[in-house]
Design an enzyme around this catalytic site. Structure first.
Site, short mmCIF file in Angstrom:
data_model
loop_
_atom_site.label_atom_id
_atom_site.label_comp_id
_atom_site.label_asym_id
_atom_site.label_seq_id
_atom_site.Cartn_x
_atom_site.Cartn_y
_atom_site.Cartn_z
N ARG A 239 0.80 -1.22 0.00
CA ARG A 239 0.00 0.00 0.00
C ARG A 239 0.84 1.28 0.00
O ARG A 239 0.50 2.26 -0.66
CB ARG A 239 -0.93 -0.01 1.21
CG ARG A 239 -1.95 1.12 1.22
CD ARG A 239 -2.85 1.01 2.44
NE ARG A 239 -3.64 -0.19 2.40
CZ ARG A 239 -4.84 -0.27 1.81
NH1 ARG A 239 -5.33 0.79 1.22
NH2 ARG A 239 -5.52 -1.40 1.83
N GLU B 132 -24.80 -4.41 -25.08
CA GLU B 132 -24.39 -4.52 -26.48
C GLU B 132 -23.15 -5.40 -26.63
O GLU B 132 -23.04 -6.18 -27.58
CB GLU B 132 -24.16 -3.13 -27.05
CG GLU B 132 -25.45 -2.33 -27.17
CD GLU B 132 -25.22 -0.88 -27.54
OE1 GLU B 132 -24.04 -0.46 -27.60
OE2 GLU B 132 -26.20 -0.15 -27.76
#
Length: 240
Positions: free
Chosen positions: A129, A150
């Site tokens: 991190r 789509e």
């Protein structure tokens, strides 16, 4: 995604276009040149770089840390962003092994500088991190749902021509769930048209594009529990 009639109703001409998409998507895709795509990509990046070269303001600039995690939310333009920008910043050696479905590398490896994944933000718990930057792209949720629908139709339609097709798309979330679902529906509708030739031919004569005869209607797609679980709040799920 809020449930509303306007959001679930296809936009003008989109519904009709989907019927044609099912028929021609497989035929047209091979005609797109990868060289043309690269040249277009190169032009976009060079244009952006040239327009930014003379800027002296540094107030809104952020410094990237050693490792960049691109959290790719599907249907937000992430593929173009990754290909045209991120992969121009990092050499092949600096790009971490493909990890769209799960972590497939050692994040502590010093040469691993760029990871692109459809995983969610929890992946950061497995990354260092203190030396990791995170970037993502958001999109209007209604537009994202239309695009997801789509793309599901486009990819599933390829199996109508090549039933044994093998594509890496089926290894990644959410397409590993959405494409087989749409593929099964497309095959069922195709078989139904073959069984009821008279009924089908009459409808084709009456309507230029009979979408429901060929492909799952958008309102049915967005109302299905599969869509509710994966699509409606998919982006929120990834970044939360």
């Amino acid at each position: 995604m809020p449930a509303s009639a306007s959001a679930a109703r296809p936009r003008p001409n989109r519904a009709r276009a989907l019927a044609l998409l099912v028929l021609v998507s497989v035929a047209l895709l091979p005609l797109v040149s990868s060289d043309d795509g690269y040249k277009h990509c190169e032009g976009v990046v060079r244009g952006w770089a040239d327009s930014s070269a003379g800027r002296e303001e540094d107030g809104d600039r952020l410094s990237l840390k050693d490792l960049l995690f691109f959290l790719h939310i599907p249907r937000t333009g992430g593929r173009a962003y990754s290909r045209c920008f991120l992969k121009k910043l990092y050499t092949n050696a600096q790009q971490c092994p493909r990890s769209y479905d799960k972590l497939r590398f050692d994040p502590s490896h010093p040469d691993c500088r760029l990871v692109v994944s459809h995983d969610d933000y929890s992946l950061t718990s497995k990354l260092p991190r203190e030396r990791t930057s995170v970037v993502t792209i958001l999109r209007n949720p209604v537009d994202r749902v239309f695009s997801t629908y789509e793309f599901s139709v486009e990819v599933a339609a390829r199996f109508l021509v090549h039933p044994n097709l093998t594509i890496s798309t089926l290894d990644t979330w959410p397409w590993k769930y959405l494409v087989p679902w749409m593929r099964e529906d497309l095959f069922a509708r195709r078989d139904a048209r073959g069984i009821d030739q008279v009924h089908s031919s009459k409808k084709v004569k009456a309507y230029a594009y009979d979408v429901e005869d060929m492909v799952m209607p958008l309102h049915q797609y967005t109302s299905d529990p599969v869509a509710h679980e994966i699509i409606h709040n998919g982006a929120t799920f990834q970044v939360w």
